[in-house]
Design a protein around this motif. Structure first.
Motif, PDB file in Angstrom:
ATOM      1  N   ALA B  93       6.103  32.675  78.281  1.00 54.86           N
ATOM      2  CA  ALA B  93       7.519  33.394  78.885  1.00 54.86           C
ATOM      3  C   ALA B  93       8.344  32.618  79.747  1.00 54.86           C
ATOM      4  O   ALA B  93       7.935  31.888  80.785  1.00 54.86           O
ATOM      5  N   VAL B  94       9.506  32.936  79.633  1.00 59.42           N
ATOM      6  CA  VAL B  94      10.657  32.069  80.493  1.00 59.42           C
ATOM      7  C   VAL B  94      11.463  33.258  81.045  1.00 59.42           C
ATOM      8  O   VAL B  94      12.216  34.176  80.120  1.00 59.42           O
ATOM      9  N   ASN B  95      11.440  33.475  82.356  1.00 58.86           N
ATOM     10  CA  ASN B  95      12.016  34.335  82.942  1.00 58.86           C
ATOM     11  C   ASN B  95      13.369  34.087  83.861  1.00 58.86           C
ATOM     12  O   ASN B  95      12.921  33.048  84.988  1.00 58.86           O
ATOM     13  N   TYR B  96      14.505  34.362  83.806  1.00 55.57           N
ATOM     14  CA  TYR B  96      15.498  33.836  84.575  1.00 55.57           C
ATOM     15  C   TYR B  96      15.976  35.012  85.437  1.00 55.57           C
ATOM     16  O   TYR B  96      16.190  36.065  85.038  1.00 55.57           O
ATOM     17  N   CYS B  97      16.024  34.423  86.506  1.00 53.46           N
ATOM     18  CA  CYS B  97      16.278  35.637  87.934  1.00 53.46           C
ATOM     19  C   CYS B  97      17.315  35.142  88.872  1.00 53.46           C
ATOM     20  O   CYS B  97      17.439  33.969  88.961  1.00 53.46           O
ATOM     21  N   ASN B  98      18.436  36.060  89.055  1.00 54.82           N
ATOM     22  CA  ASN B  98      19.411  35.591  90.071  1.00 54.82           C
ATOM     23  C   ASN B  98      18.896  36.134  91.440  1.00 54.82           C
ATOM     24  O   ASN B  98      17.798  36.753  91.483  1.00 54.82           O
ATOM     25  N   SER B  99      19.908  35.881  92.389  1.00 51.66           N
ATOM     26  CA  SER B  99      19.506  36.124  93.833  1.00 51.66           C
ATOM     27  C   SER B  99      19.390  37.426  94.149  1.00 51.66           C
ATOM     28  O   SER B  99      18.795  38.040  95.125  1.00 51.66           O
ATOM     29  N   SER B 100      19.863  38.178  93.266  1.00 51.24           N
ATOM     30  CA  SER B 100      20.020  39.786  93.425  1.00 51.24           C
ATOM     31  C   SER B 100      18.585  40.522  92.766  1.00 51.24           C
ATOM     32  O   SER B 100      18.580  41.691  93.033  1.00 51.24           O
ATOM     33  N   GLY B 101      18.096  39.682  91.956  1.00 46.16           N
ATOM     34  CA  GLY B 101      16.679  40.109  91.695  1.00 46.16           C
ATOM     35  C   GLY B 101      16.828  40.418  90.001  1.00 46.16           C
ATOM     36  O   GLY B 101      15.787  40.997  89.579  1.00 46.16           O
ATOM     37  N   THR B 102      17.855  40.466  89.546  1.00 46.34           N
ATOM     38  CA  THR B 102      18.156  40.826  88.079  1.00 46.34           C
ATOM     39  C   THR B 102      17.701  39.793  87.189  1.00 46.34           C
ATOM     40  O   THR B 102      18.134  38.667  87.376  1.00 46.34           O
ATOM     41  N   CYS B 103      16.698  39.988  86.272  1.00 43.21           N
ATOM     42  CA  CYS B 103      16.137  39.066  85.536  1.00 43.21           C
ATOM     43  C   CYS B 103      16.398  39.338  83.954  1.00 43.21           C
ATOM     44  O   CYS B 103      16.396  40.302  83.506  1.00 43.21           O
ATOM     45  N   HIS B 104      16.333  38.124  83.253  1.00 40.21           N
ATOM     46  CA  HIS B 104      16.281  38.179  81.952  1.00 40.21           C
ATOM     47  C   HIS B 104      15.022  37.101  81.281  1.00 40.21           C
ATOM     48  O   HIS B 104      14.800  36.325  81.556  1.00 40.21           O
ATOM     49  N   ALA B 105      14.330  38.111  80.562  1.00 39.80           N
ATOM     50  CA  ALA B 105      12.896  37.265  80.083  1.00 39.80           C
ATOM     51  C   ALA B 105      12.998  37.137  78.715  1.00 39.80           C
ATOM     52  O   ALA B 105      13.571  37.710  77.822  1.00 39.80           O
ATOM     53  N   TYR B 106      12.434  35.982  78.374  1.00 43.48           N
ATOM     54  CA  TYR B 106      12.035  35.695  76.657  1.00 43.48           C
ATOM     55  C   TYR B 106      10.653  35.318  76.589  1.00 43.48           C
ATOM     56  O   TYR B 106      10.232  34.683  77.514  1.00 43.48           O
ATOM     57  N   CYS B 107      10.134  35.846  75.453  1.00 40.68           N
ATOM     58  CA  CYS B 107       8.636  35.468  75.281  1.00 40.68           C
ATOM     59  C   CYS B 107       8.441  34.914  74.064  1.00 40.68           C
ATOM     60  O   CYS B 107       9.448  35.069  72.962  1.00 40.68           O
ATOM     61  N   ASP B 108       7.441  34.191  73.645  1.00 38.63           N
ATOM     62  CA  ASP B 108       7.310  33.911  72.324  1.00 38.63           C
ATOM     63  C   ASP B 108       6.702  35.143  71.431  1.00 38.63           C
ATOM     64  O   ASP B 108       6.358  36.054  72.211  1.00 38.63           O
ATOM     65  N   VAL B 109       6.710  34.806  70.282  1.00 37.30           N
ATOM     66  CA  VAL B 109       6.155  35.941  69.230  1.00 37.30           C
ATOM     67  C   VAL B 109       4.715  36.527  69.713  1.00 37.30           C
ATOM     68  O   VAL B 109       4.270  37.627  69.204  1.00 37.30           O
ATOM     69  N   GLY B 110       3.954  35.652  70.144  1.00 34.34           N
ATOM     70  CA  GLY B 110       2.678  35.950  70.251  1.00 34.34           C
ATOM     71  C   GLY B 110       2.099  36.779  71.445  1.00 34.34           C
ATOM     72  O   GLY B 110       1.031  37.685  71.173  1.00 34.34           O
TER      73      GLY B 110
END
Lengths: 181, 197
Positions: B93-110
């Motif tokens: 899982a790769v999770n991008y979060c900004n300073s205000s706590g909003t996140c965009h997460a990406y996961c592999d198919v598994g």
């Protein structure tokens, strides 16, 4: 001396042998656990040092994209390194009594492929918590150390080192593609 | 008792205790094999965890270069190839979060919805060159979850299934005893790296 007497005299032998054997076994088990913890702690420290060096180098570039020079932004770099270590120490936090960063953080100039680049060198050390291994002379006061260096650069498609070239028109420190051959 | 009588008694005693060593050896040998096996199993588990941890570091380094999330996931999968970590049980899982706590997460198919480390509420699989939708200076956390590391020896199985370890993957009687190995690393996202010609 009769055999009966001999047998009687050997009856309490086990009372002496058993505690000694148990102490030795427990000592060996404790040392194996200590060794495993030291190994694990060292690996985690190395991972944290690498992330801290990367974050330190990037923080300088992020704070001043036109002049991404860590040596000129020591305050920013030191703060980034501290923050990064706080995020990434992980298991090392439970193995170390305390973690220290060598200061000042160094900014060694590097000449790579004839181009001057500027990087961040981070060295961290920790005093591990030991049980039985602390009784071994020389081990009690030992420290675990890890160091890492991040230079603002990357390799081009030919595998040649290419220092970061920041796009002066971008608000972010974007890396430009390598110049065409 | 005469000397001869004492000798005869000792001889009888010796004959009666001949099997004692065999029984004692049997008991000790079983215990010893169990303990040695547990040591080997534990050592293998630590090695597998180190492989997962090293792969996390490699993937995080890629993320710190600003490569797309799909390539970060690929880097993690590649780094665990040939190690003791089981590729079929690896989740990234790769999770991008900004300073205000909003996140965009990406996961592999598994990743399954039931996986405890899966970022919520949504974690899509990224396209090959998909931009993460994050800005320079955001934090990116790479998490690797290896959930098919199989425990082989009875002592470690008993520990994994006990309330101390609380490993739910080891409490299904009809399946092998698995242990979750999880590591994560957080670095600063520098902004998207331009694609190379």
């Amino acid at each position: 001396m009769t055999p009966a007497l001999l047998a009687r005299r050997q009856q309490a032998q086990v009372i002496v042998i058993f505690p000694i054997a148990i102490l030795m076994l427990l000592g060996m088990a404790a040392m194996a656990i200590d060794g495993g913890r030291l190994f694990l702690g060292r690996q985690e420290l190395q991972k944290a040092a690498e992330a801290a060096a990367l974050d330190g180098a990037l923080s300088a570039a992020l704070s001043d994209p036109q002049h991404p020079d860590p040596a000129s932004h020591s305050g920013v770099v030191e703060q980034a390194v501290t923050d990064s270590l706080a995020r990434n120490l992980g298991v090392a936090n439970t193995i170390c009594r305390s973690v220290a960063v060598d200061r000042p953080i160094k900014y060694p100039p590097e000449t790579l492929d004839g181009t001057n680049a500027n990087g961040v060198y981070v060295r961290i050390s920790c005093s591990p918590q030991l049980t039985a291994a602390a009784m071994i002379p020389g081990v009690a006061g030992m420290t675990l150390g890890a160091d890492a260096e991040a230079v603002l650069g990357s390799k081009d498609s030919a595998g040649k080192f290419q220092p970061y070239q920041f796009d002066p028109t971008s608000p972010y420190p974007r890396v430009l593609p390598p110049p065409a051959a | 008792m005469s000397f001869e009588a004492a000798i005869r008694r000792q001889t009888r005693l010796g004959q009666r205790s001949r099997g004692q060593a065999l029984v004692e050896f049997g008991v000790i040998a079983v215990s010893l094999v169990l303990v040695i096996g547990a040591g080997i199993d534990l050592g293998l588990m630590v090695t597998a965890r180190q492989s997962v941890s090293a792969a996390t570091g490699e993937a995080a380094r890629q993320a710190a270069y600003g490569v797309p999330p799909a390539r970060v996931i690929q880097a993690a999968q590649k780094a665990t190839t040939g190690t003791l970590a089981n590729p079929s049980g690896l989740r990234v899982a790769v999770n991008y979060c900004n300073s205000s706590g909003t996140c965009h997460a990406y996961c592999d198919v598994g990743f399954l919805d039931t996986d405890p480390m899966k970022p919520q509420p949504s974690c899509p699989t990224p396209a090959a060159t998909q931009d993460p939708g994050a800005n320079a200076g955001d934090l990116v956390t790479v998490t690797l979850l290896e959930e098919k590391y199989e425990i082989l020896t009875p002592i470690i199985r008993a520990w994994a299934a006990s309330p101390i370890a609380h490993d739910d993957l080891c409490q299904r009687g009809d399946q092998p005893c698995y242990m979750r190995l999880t590591t994560s690393e957080t670095v600063v996202y520098p902004g998207a790296a331009p694609s190379r010609p």
